[in-house]
Design a protein around this motif. Structure first.
Motif: not given
Length: 443
Positions: A196-207
């Motif tokens: 819920h918290n880590v993956l969404p942020l990382l996807l913003e950096v690396s789709p």
């Protein structure tokens, strides 16, 4: 989605059309989609569902939902009702560990009883990435970084190629119903927090993060295979196995760099963890001769080698006592076959597993027992007593070997260190009329 599924199953060689497959179905969207695809492709499937009784009526409704779905698809349905909290307390596990053990122990039972090829679970690419992150946070090697395998023993994960988004899109397009587990919304579990918290942020950096995670998993799988092949080659060079006991040449080990890393990979299959193998390296360097234990093996750092033996699961040897020559010759011993012969019948004097004693000198009770500190005897060919502990040192016996030594005693005397040396006081001569032939019973 279905074309990708077919391609993945073929590329990874997961299963064949004729295989009998068990599908773990929770009622969630992932397992519902997996079952739907398998049925559409006409695979021979059965459904297995566990009610862990963790969410009250919701758990019961999950069971009813999966049962109804299996019935509508005309596939066999297996169900287990589990008291997860009780199992957790009895086995001193976390709730997640208890649920996992219950689930997979039951799956294995079903596979064995019903001749299934394997159990299929609906783990997907998001699960794979979350597992990689969790393992990275806890400290890991190649195994943790490659995370889940598509096929591992009798567990197959045919959706590891798919993202959670792809699976939900397939379910929506095919109008598939599913059950939502509200506990998945809680951040109390590390996996959920990452989701819920880590993956969404990382996807913003690396789709393309999940696709990269999939490639990384494959790269780590390849690296792990290379490492395993090399370690197996090293094992062939430094391991010697005799009678179920493994000996590792210390001189060869010390030449490996980095020795601590090699020690871990050489010993991990015996159940030793990294902190233990680091301790073993230190012990080898100081030659302190300590013992280490895993759940399955005991390890001894001896003079020139590391010695590893399985932990005995059988009952320990119990002292045998015989009070007369008739008892002795009745062949009730589990260790020695006793036989009375004439001096002229003596043969094979060089066989260490056989001893010949003068019956006229035998005193009762005769016992077969483990050796003890303070035991002494007069070695054959000698005139003076010698402590067994000194005799073992002279013969360079390891601690493990000494633990296995049994004695044949005559009264208070040691008549034979079984398999090693007889006592001078019981030697036979030309004047000996009756000889007690003692032969070690073979396994």
């Amino acid at each position: 989605m279905i074309r990708d599924f077919i391609k993945y199953v073929k590329t990874e060689n997961l299963f064949q059309k004729q295989d009998k497959l068990l599908v773990g179905v929770s009622g969630g969207v992932d397992s519902v989609v997996l079952l739907n695809i398998l049925v559409k492709l006409n695979y021979n499937v059965s459904v297995a569902h566990v009610n862990f009784n963790l969410r009250g009526n919701d758990s019961h409704q999950d069971y009813l939902f999966v049962e109804k779905m299996a019935k509508s698809l005309s596939v066999p349905f297996f169900f287990k009702n589990a008291d997860t909290h009780l199992y957790m307390k009895q086995h001193k596990l976390t709730l997640q560990e208890a649920a996992r053990e219950i689930r997979y122990d039951w799956f294995n039972q079903l596979i064995s009883e019903n001749n299934f090829f394997a159990v299929l679970t609906a783990h997907h690419l998001n699960d794979q990435f979350e597992t990689q992150v969790i393992n990275l946070l806890r400290g890991t090697g190649f195994k943790g970084l490659r995370a889940m395998l598509p096929k591992q023993n009798n567990i197959i994960r045919p959706l590891l190629f798919a993202t959670s988004e792809m699976i939900r899109q397939y379910a929506t397009e095919n109008n598939l119903p599913w059950r939502e587990d509200i506990s998945n919304q809680s951040d109390d579990y590390l996996r959920n927090y990452i989701r819920h918290n880590v993956l969404p942020l990382l996807l913003e950096v690396s789709p393309n993060l999940l696709e990269i995670a999939e490639k990384n998993a494959q790269n780590f799988r390849d690296a792990e295979l290379i490492l395993e092949n090399h370690i197996n080659q090293v094992k062939n060079q430094v391991f010697v196995e005799e009678n179920g006991i493994t000996y590792i040449d210390l001189d060869k080990i010390k030449n490996l760099e980095p020795v601590a890393a090699y020690m871990y990979y050489l010993l991990k299959d015996f159940g030793f963890n990294k902190s233990q193998t680091d301790g073993i390296v230190q012990d080898v360097e100081t030659t302190s001769g300590r013992c280490f234990s895993s759940a399955t093996h005991t390890l001894l750092c001896d003079r020139n080698s590391i010695i590893i033996k399985p932990i005995e699961t059988n009952e320990k040897f119990v002292t045998e006592t015989y009070n007369s020559i008739d008892e002795l010759l009745s062949n009730k011993s589990k260790v020695i076959d006793f036989k009375q012969i004439a001096y002229s019948e003596i043969k094979d004097l060089k066989n260490k597993n056989q001893a010949f004693l003068d019956i006229s000198k035998i005193k009762f009770p005769v016992t077969i027992r483990h050796w003890q500190q303070g035991d002494k005897f007069i070695p054959f060919g000698s005139k003076n007593f010698k402590k067994l502990s000194d005799f073992f040192i002279d013969n360079k016996l390891s601690l493990f070997e000494k633990e296995e030594i049994l004695l044949l005693t005559s009264g208070d005397d040691i008549a034979w260190i079984i398999g090693m040396r007889t006592d001078e006081r019981y030697r036979v001569t030309h004047e000996t009329e009756k000889v007690l032939q003692c032969s070690v019973v073979s396994d």
